[in-house]
Design a protein around this motif. Structure first.
Motif, PDB file in Angstrom:
ATOM      1  N   UNK A 138       0.837  -1.189   0.000  1.00  0.00           N
ATOM      2  CA  UNK A 138       0.000   0.000   0.000  1.00  0.00           C
ATOM      3  C   UNK A 138       0.877   1.245   0.000  1.00  0.00           C
ATOM      4  N   UNK A 139       0.558   2.177  -0.893  1.00  0.00           N
ATOM      5  CA  UNK A 139       1.334   3.404  -1.003  1.00  0.00           C
ATOM      6  C   UNK A 139       0.876   4.392   0.053  1.00  0.00           C
ATOM      7  N   UNK A 140       1.837   4.956   0.754  1.00  0.00           N
ATOM      8  CA  UNK A 140       1.532   5.998   1.741  1.00  0.00           C
ATOM      9  C   UNK A 140       2.468   7.167   1.541  1.00  0.00           C
ATOM     10  N   UNK A 141       1.923   8.370   1.659  1.00  0.00           N
ATOM     11  CA  UNK A 141       2.692   9.596   1.573  1.00  0.00           C
ATOM     12  C   UNK A 141       2.446  10.390   2.841  1.00  0.00           C
ATOM     13  N   UNK A 142       3.510  10.793   3.505  1.00  0.00           N
ATOM     14  CA  UNK A 142       3.374  11.517   4.772  1.00  0.00           C
ATOM     15  C   UNK A 142       4.135  12.829   4.681  1.00  0.00           C
ATOM     16  N   UNK A 143       3.379  13.928   4.732  1.00  0.00           N
ATOM     17  CA  UNK A 143       3.993  15.253   4.674  1.00  0.00           C
ATOM     18  C   UNK A 143       4.387  15.730   6.065  1.00  0.00           C
ATOM     19  N   UNK A 144       5.400  16.587   6.106  1.00  0.00           N
ATOM     20  CA  UNK A 144       5.806  17.237   7.346  1.00  0.00           C
ATOM     21  C   UNK A 144       6.502  18.539   6.996  1.00  0.00           C
ATOM     22  N   UNK A 145       6.706  19.373   8.017  1.00  0.00           N
ATOM     23  CA  UNK A 145       7.453  20.607   7.807  1.00  0.00           C
ATOM     24  C   UNK A 145       6.627  21.869   7.748  1.00  0.00           C
ATOM     25  N   UNK A 146       5.320  21.728   7.789  1.00  0.00           N
ATOM     26  CA  UNK A 146       4.475  22.916   7.777  1.00  0.00           C
ATOM     27  C   UNK A 146       4.576  23.686   9.085  1.00  0.00           C
ATOM     28  N   UNK A 147       3.979  24.874   9.106  1.00  0.00           N
ATOM     29  CA  UNK A 147       3.995  25.679  10.317  1.00  0.00           C
ATOM     30  C   UNK A 147       3.613  27.102  10.045  1.00  0.00           C
ATOM     31  N   UNK A 148       3.881  27.936  11.028  1.00  0.00           N
ATOM     32  CA  UNK A 148       3.589  29.368  10.959  1.00  0.00           C
ATOM     33  C   UNK A 148       4.888  30.125  10.708  1.00  0.00           C
ATOM     34  N   UNK A 149       4.865  31.010   9.712  1.00  0.00           N
ATOM     35  CA  UNK A 149       6.058  31.779   9.366  1.00  0.00           C
ATOM     36  C   UNK A 149       5.633  33.180   8.973  1.00  0.00           C
ATOM     37  N   UNK A 150       6.516  34.144   9.158  1.00  0.00           N
ATOM     38  CA  UNK A 150       6.210  35.517   8.768  1.00  0.00           C
ATOM     39  C   UNK A 150       6.448  35.723   7.278  1.00  0.00           C
ATOM     40  N   UNK A 151       5.832  36.750   6.744  1.00  0.00           N
ATOM     41  CA  UNK A 151       6.051  37.125   5.348  1.00  0.00           C
ATOM     42  C   UNK A 151       7.540  37.279   5.077  1.00  0.00           C
ATOM     43  N   UNK A 152       7.983  36.684   3.970  1.00  0.00           N
ATOM     44  CA  UNK A 152       9.388  36.717   3.598  1.00  0.00           C
ATOM     45  C   UNK A 152      10.201  35.561   4.138  1.00  0.00           C
ATOM     46  N   UNK A 153       9.612  34.772   5.006  1.00  0.00           N
ATOM     47  CA  UNK A 153      10.313  33.643   5.592  1.00  0.00           C
ATOM     48  C   UNK A 153      10.346  32.423   4.688  1.00  0.00           C
ATOM     49  N   UNK A 154      10.921  31.347   5.219  1.00  0.00           N
ATOM     50  CA  UNK A 154      11.089  30.116   4.441  1.00  0.00           C
ATOM     51  C   UNK A 154      10.619  28.911   5.245  1.00  0.00           C
ATOM     52  N   UNK A 155      10.205  27.891   4.516  1.00  0.00           N
ATOM     53  CA  UNK A 155       9.883  26.588   5.085  1.00  0.00           C
ATOM     54  C   UNK A 155      10.297  25.521   4.089  1.00  0.00           C
ATOM     55  N   UNK A 156      10.612  24.340   4.595  1.00  0.00           N
ATOM     56  CA  UNK A 156      10.852  23.208   3.721  1.00  0.00           C
ATOM     57  C   UNK A 156       9.896  22.086   4.103  1.00  0.00           C
ATOM     58  N   UNK A 157       9.080  21.713   3.155  1.00  0.00           N
ATOM     59  CA  UNK A 157       8.162  20.603   3.351  1.00  0.00           C
ATOM     60  C   UNK A 157       8.820  19.307   2.882  1.00  0.00           C
ATOM     61  N   UNK A 158       8.511  18.236   3.590  1.00  0.00           N
ATOM     62  CA  UNK A 158       8.999  16.915   3.208  1.00  0.00           C
ATOM     63  C   UNK A 158       7.822  15.987   2.964  1.00  0.00           C
ATOM     64  N   UNK A 159       8.012  15.035   2.087  1.00  0.00           N
ATOM     65  CA  UNK A 159       6.997  14.023   1.805  1.00  0.00           C
ATOM     66  C   UNK A 159       7.705  12.675   1.745  1.00  0.00           C
TER      67      UNK A 159
END
Length: 121
Positions: free
Chosen positions: A1-22
């Motif tokens: 069975x295929x599963x995809x699990x995302x992580x890395x989201x959150x709260x950030x200010x304008x101009x900031x950065x985030x990296x999401x993983x799957x």
């Protein structure tokens, strides 16, 4: 069975950065196109980026977001820089049944549960 699990989201200010993983299990992502989509409240789920035989970005994120993959870890990433309030949404990872990149939701057979990204002004 295929599963995809995302992580890395959150709260950030304008101009900031985030990296999401799957993180994928049940299939080897190197054989398939992978995509990121997002859905803001009251809006349809929209294409963000795809990686397969090449890469493709939505115009709204081009130059700010980068999709990449680590095949050894069977993981896809979405590096998001210069974030704007309009980037606020739930971000979903998806896996296609072919290697061709696509912006069409129906081309993707498997989806993760999503991760919330909120950009404050």
């Amino acid at each position: 069975q295929v599963q995809l699990v995302e992580s890395g989201g959150g709260l950030v200010q304008t101009g900031g950065s985030l990296r999401l993983s799957c993180a994928a299990s049940g299939r080897t992502i190197s054989n398939y196109a992978m995509g990121w989509f997002r859905q803001a409240p009251g809006k349809e789920r929209e294409f963000v980026a795809s990686s397969g035989l090449g890469t493709w970005y939505a115009d709204s994120v081009k130059g700010r977001f980068t999709i990449s993959r680590d095949n050894a870890k069977n993981t896809v990433y979405l590096q998001m820089n210069s974030l704007k309030p309009e980037d606020t949404a739930v971000y979903y990872c998806a896996s296609s049944n072919g290697i061709a990149i696509s912006r069409v939701r129906d081309r993707y057979a498997y989806w993760g549960q999503g991760t919330q990204v909120t950009v404050s002004s």
